[in-house]
Design a protein around this motif. Structure first.
Motif, PDB file in Angstrom:
ATOM      1  N   GLN B  81       0.836  -1.204   0.000  1.00  0.00           N
ATOM      2  CA  GLN B  81       0.000   0.000   0.000  1.00  0.00           C
ATOM      3  C   GLN B  81       0.873   1.259   0.000  1.00  0.00           C
ATOM      4  OE1 GLN B  81      -2.370  -0.596   3.522  1.00  0.00           O
ATOM      5  NE2 GLN B  81      -3.575  -2.246   2.604  1.00  0.00           N
ATOM      6  N   ALA B  82       1.951   1.195   0.777  1.00  0.00           N
ATOM      7  CA  ALA B  82       2.841   2.363   0.841  1.00  0.00           C
ATOM      8  C   ALA B  82       3.434   2.676  -0.535  1.00  0.00           C
ATOM      9  CB  ALA B  82       3.958   2.128   1.860  1.00  0.00           C
ATOM     10  N   VAL B  83       3.767   1.642  -1.288  1.00  0.00           N
ATOM     11  CA  VAL B  83       4.318   1.849  -2.635  1.00  0.00           C
ATOM     12  C   VAL B  83       3.301   2.581  -3.508  1.00  0.00           C
ATOM     13  CG1 VAL B  83       4.979   0.651  -4.767  1.00  0.00           C
ATOM     14  CG2 VAL B  83       5.917  -0.101  -2.580  1.00  0.00           C
ATOM     15  N   HIS B  85       0.719   4.343  -2.491  1.00  0.00           N
ATOM     16  CA  HIS B  85       0.498   5.693  -1.960  1.00  0.00           C
ATOM     17  C   HIS B  85       1.593   6.635  -2.441  1.00  0.00           C
ATOM     18  CE1 HIS B  85       0.977   8.975   0.975  1.00  0.00           C
ATOM     19  NE2 HIS B  85      -0.342   8.968   0.959  1.00  0.00           N
ATOM     20  N   CYS B  86       2.828   6.134  -2.389  1.00  0.00           N
ATOM     21  CA  CYS B  86       3.978   6.934  -2.832  1.00  0.00           C
ATOM     22  C   CYS B  86       3.826   7.302  -4.316  1.00  0.00           C
ATOM     23  CB  CYS B  86       5.258   6.147  -2.575  1.00  0.00           C
ATOM     24  SG  CYS B  86       6.764   7.054  -2.891  1.00  0.00           S
ATOM     25  N   LYS B  88       1.042   7.637  -6.084  1.00  0.00           N
ATOM     26  CA  LYS B  88       0.026   8.684  -6.247  1.00  0.00           C
ATOM     27  C   LYS B  88       0.544  10.024  -5.721  1.00  0.00           C
ATOM     28  CE  LYS B  88      -3.885   6.787  -7.831  1.00  0.00           C
ATOM     29  NZ  LYS B  88      -4.578   7.189  -9.045  1.00  0.00           N
ATOM     30  N   SER B  89       1.291   9.941  -4.645  1.00  0.00           N
ATOM     31  CA  SER B  89       1.803  11.172  -4.031  1.00  0.00           C
ATOM     32  C   SER B  89       2.730  11.913  -4.988  1.00  0.00           C
ATOM     33  CB  SER B  89       2.539  10.799  -2.739  1.00  0.00           C
ATOM     34  OG  SER B  89       3.051  11.929  -2.115  1.00  0.00           O
ATOM     35  N   GLY B  92       0.478  11.909  -8.856  1.00  0.00           N
ATOM     36  CA  GLY B  92      -0.886  12.435  -8.865  1.00  0.00           C
ATOM     37  C   GLY B  92      -1.896  11.437  -9.375  1.00  0.00           C
ATOM     38  N   GLU B  93      -3.093  11.932  -9.609  1.00  0.00           N
ATOM     39  CA  GLU B  93      -4.204  11.070 -10.003  1.00  0.00           C
ATOM     40  C   GLU B  93      -3.986  10.413 -11.360  1.00  0.00           C
ATOM     41  OE1 GLU B  93      -7.518  10.243  -8.363  1.00  0.00           O
ATOM     42  OE2 GLU B  93      -5.781  10.419  -7.077  1.00  0.00           O
ATOM     43  N   GLU B 114      -8.237   5.180  -1.359  1.00  0.00           N
ATOM     44  CA  GLU B 114      -8.379   6.102  -2.485  1.00  0.00           C
ATOM     45  C   GLU B 114      -7.136   6.104  -3.381  1.00  0.00           C
ATOM     46  OE1 GLU B 114      -7.951   7.018   0.605  1.00  0.00           O
ATOM     47  OE2 GLU B 114      -6.281   8.432   0.637  1.00  0.00           O
ATOM     48  N   TYR B 115      -6.012   5.646  -2.844  1.00  0.00           N
ATOM     49  CA  TYR B 115      -4.804   5.642  -3.664  1.00  0.00           C
ATOM     50  C   TYR B 115      -4.610   4.319  -4.418  1.00  0.00           C
ATOM     51  CZ  TYR B 115      -3.217   3.650   0.757  1.00  0.00           C
ATOM     52  OH  TYR B 115      -3.104   2.901   1.895  1.00  0.00           O
TER      53      TYR B 115
END
Lengths: 304, 500
Positions: B81-83, B85-86, B88-89, B92-93, B114-115
């Motif tokens: 999940q962290a990967v 999230h990173c 998307k961070s 972006g979308e 959401e990510y």
């Protein structure tokens, strides 16, 4: 709007309240937003993982010494500002940083509130050994703000800090919430996702005016990248401290580089917060920083 | 399209675990799905188990993928999940994020964030190919209903297109794109077998042990790669060692006879390792000998328990007599035995002693003692959820007790952590000079990895032998158990911790 977009938007955009950013600043803003220092995997791990108050205390004890030093960087930079107009800009942010924006509580006090809620034992904040990345981070910023051209310092404290912090902290806050921390306890982090947007917008105006030519813009960018490179190393250092709390044996394994890690850790802790304060005072008095600092190219390469 | 596939680390950089000290295989799931789209798209794989933390953001920024895909089991779920999230961070979308693998397939609801744009349910190859084609054609990422095997968000709605049929013959899949792992060549290993490749020659398992979800994942179907295709892949490997990733390699003797024929005819000189059942070993002694002669060097088997009653409760459909005979036979053939044994949360002091004595008696070369737990997706999970002290995915690593222990937790872990020392005799008596003298070529091949493995083993033992290591992990997550009045407070505690 998704939470991710909301995070991205914490890097200042051109809004009715904020001036239209010139292209170079807009590009720099995107570069900061995507920088590994602002998107370290630790931050995503804090966002998605299950860290406890004990873990956040370890995190906080490493972070705390950096909280009180931002004003020192600003003071050093203020001395180097070439005009009284620029001094005024910096002074405005500095006043906020001294504590005006948080009901009289300065940042260090707010941070102690956070640490206390994590179960801080009195005095621990002074005696906890700090990882070398904390010493490096502070040493690098003291050097930038006292030795580099003014615009490099402005790049480090503006885009490198004010633009970066809201996005970084916004990744930390959900994890703090999940670990059971209310707004009062984590106020330091929440305030920085609000207050620093104003600082950042305001700093953007200053940068837009000062970055009139390529040379000036390159200096600003260089400062931002040096600061973010140090920030990246800091998060890595914090993560290793968090791991080492649960699994002290890992320290030796990482140092020896036998677990697939390509980059083993190097040194023991250079000292605690007391030692750090002495070193900062000595630096102010003209003495050299006691910990070797990574080269500029090492810091800049983090994002290359 | 630019596609980045990521194997997450099971834990934060620097932490010691079985996955970075004892056994690290190639990310076979990623090379398999990469092969389905590689010809038409630019695909990269990064293995975060072998990278520093800065690699991911750096690659995301420079490669700018249109899609980031991650696979995960249970323990690395948060890291996966962290990967994403990173991703998307940083991107972006615009970037499409996809999660697949065992854990998301069995409990997709635990990855509803959401990510994460979509979750691949079940076998990934065809789903992935269709998804890429769909996105490449410029179709909306919210209209994925036509693609089987996906769970995705459409606004506030969660759409699940159903599990994809898993009937495709394995020989019809493209050969895994192992060349995408070239930069990690030489870094995958099992113990001192360094420089190891990985091949999956079958999917699924015909047995239905209650602690395992493989048979449920593959819906009790087993499919096989032909012997010719296996030998083709073996010939493509530069590595001296190959790990066959099948959950149960030892099945269908005729297939294995054919594989030996292929290996002999082609003159393939590789050392290979497998996972398989002891009953097969006992019933096919001649075939085991022939496979040894064709390069079989290690058999990893679930020995589970020394107690017949427990064996039955686990629905293992095997006998202790088979375990003993299999260990004896493998030792005789100089095939390394890796035996997985289970300590149970209801163990008392004597149970630990008995288990360790049984291991020593069997002379297992590499004994591994894990803690029995209800893994997500298993029958045991469904039956024992009410007992769980945590649902924190990291604790489902077989090294922590996620249900209450009969002994006080400290004592339980003290007894458990003793397994390494307590089973030394097993290793010593298995790995005799006679054993080694019979396989000089194998011993030579493993020699180069011996130094690094002994260093890793040393740090792994430091971690595993220290009961505090487990208790520190639990601090703030799993409460001290049992409480002073177990009957009264157990349910309260479970409710508080798990929120059920």
């Amino acid at each position: 709007m998704s939470a991710i977009l909301a995070e991205k938007d914490l890097i200042p955009q051109s809004t009715p309240d904020a001036p239209l950013l010139p292209t170079w600043l807009s590009e720099l803003r995107d570069e900061v937003s995507a920088h590994p220092g602002v998107n370290h995997l630790l931050l995503s791990r804090l966002r998605t993982g299950r860290y406890t108050k004990g873990d956040y205390k370890v995190f906080g004890l490493q972070h705390y010494p950096m909280v009180g030093t931002f004003t020192r960087y600003m003071e050093l930079l203020l001395l180097r500002a070439p005009s009284s107009e620029q001094k005024l800009w910096l002074a405005k942010v500095l006043v906020d940083e001294y504590g005006e924006g948080s009901d009289g509580d300065d940042h260090a006090k707010l941070y102690l509130r956070y640490l206390n809620s994590m179960g801080l034992v009195s005095g621990e904040e002074e005696t906890t050994p700090l990882c070398s990345a904390v010493w490096e981070f502070i040493g690098i910023h003291l050097r930038i703000c006292s030795e580099e051209p003014f615009l490099v310092g402005l790049g480090a404290l503006g885009p490198g800090h004010e633009w970066a912090i809201p996005k970084m902290f916004n990744q930390i806050i959900p994890g703090l919430e999940r670990a059971g921390m209310g707004y009062e306890e984590r106020m330091y982090f929440d305030l920085h996702t609000e207050q620093d947007i104003e600082h950042a917008n305001w700093m953007s105006q200053a940068l837009a005016q000062l970055g009139q030519d390529e040379e000036a813009r390159a200096l600003v960018r260089r400062g931002a990248l040096l600061s973010l490179g140090a920030r990246f190393r800091f998060w890595t250092g914090v993560e290793r401290c968090v791991v080492a709390r649960r699994q002290p044996h890992s320290v030796d394994a990482v140092r020896r580089g036998i677990l697939g890690s390509r980059r083993p850790d190097r040194e023991e802790s250079p000292g605690n917060r007391r030692d750090l304060r002495t070193a900062i005072q000595d630096h102010w008095a003209g003495k050299s920083w006691p910990v070797p600092l990574p080269s500029d190219s090492t810091l800049i390469e983090v994002s290359q | 399209m630019r596609i980045l596939l990521v194997q997450p680390a099971p834990f934060e950089c620097g932490r010691i675990g079985l996955e970075n000290a004892l056994w690290m295989s190639e990310p076979g799931a990623l090379t398999a799905i990469a092969a389905c789209v590689e010809g038409d798209h630019e695909v990269r794989i990064i293995d975060m188990r072998l990278e520093e933390a800065d690699t991911l953001p750096r690659v995301l920024s420079s490669f700018k993928p249109d899609l980031v895909g991650v696979t995960c089991m249970t323990t690395d779920a948060y890291q996966a999940q962290a990967v994403l999230h990173c991703a998307k961070s940083i991107l972006g979308e615009e970037v499409f994020t996809l999660l697949g693998g065992h854990h998301p397939t069995l409990v997709p609801e635990e990855h509803d964030f959401e990510y994460i744009d979509a979750i691949c349910i079940g076998e990934g190859e065809d789903t992935f190919k269709e998804l890429i084609d769909h996105l490449e054609s410029g179709n909306s990422r919210q209209s994925l209903e036509e693609i089987d095997g996906l769970a995705f968000r459409r606004g506030a709605e969660r759409v699940h297109t159903g599990k994809r049929s898993q009937a495709r013959e394995l020989d019809t899949f493209p050969t895994p794109a192992r060349h995408l792992l070239d930069e990690y060549k030489g870094q995958y290993f099992f113990a001192s077998a360094m420089n190891m490749a990985a091949i999956q020659t079958s999917r699924g398992c015909a047995f239905d042990c209650n602690f395992c979800a493989i048979w449920e994942f593959y819906e009790r179907k087993v499919r096989f790669l032909s012997s010719k295709a296996i030998a083709d892949q073996m010939e493509m490997c530069d590595e001296p060692f190959i790990f066959f990733l099948d959950d149960n390699f030892l099945t269908r003797p005729q297939r294995l006879v054919e594989l030996c024929d292929e290996i002999e005819t082609r003159g393939i000189k590789k050392f290979w390792m497998i996972q398989g059942r002891t009953d097969f070993v006992v019933e096919n002694a001649d075939l085991m000998r022939r496979m040894r002669d064709c390069g079989l060097m290690m058999v990893l088997s679930g020995f589970e328990t020394n107690d017949a009653g427990t064996l039955e409760a686990l629905r293992k459909d095997n006998t202790r007599e088979n375990y003993i005979k299999a260990a004896e036979l493998l030792n005789e053939l100089s095939i390394i035995t890796t035996g997985i044994f289970m300590a149970h949360p209801d163990f008392e002091a004597q149970d630990f002693d008995d288990l360790y004595a049984a291991i020593n008696e069997m002379k297992i070369t590499i004994p591994l003692v894990v803690i029995n737990m209800p893994l997500p997706g298993t029958q045991s999970w469904r039956e024992n959820q009410h007992k769980l002290l945590t649902k924190d995915a990291r604790f489902f690593d077989l090294l922590h007790a996620v249900t209450p222990t009969k002994l006080p937790r400290r004592e339980f872990y003290e007894r458990y952590a003793a397994w390494n020392e307590a089973t030394e005799a097993s290793i010593d008596s298995s790995l005799s000079w006679r054993f080694m003298a019979r396989r000089p070529r194998l011993m030579m091949a493993m020699r180069s990895g011996l130094k690094l493995f002994s260093q890793r083993r040393e740090v792994l033992r430091m971690a595993l032998n220290d009961p505090e290591n487990y208790l520190r992990d639990e601090e703030g997550i799993i409460p001290e158990f049992p409480p002073s009045d177990p009957q009264e407070t157990r349910q309260e505690l479970v409710t508080e911790v798990v929120g059920v």
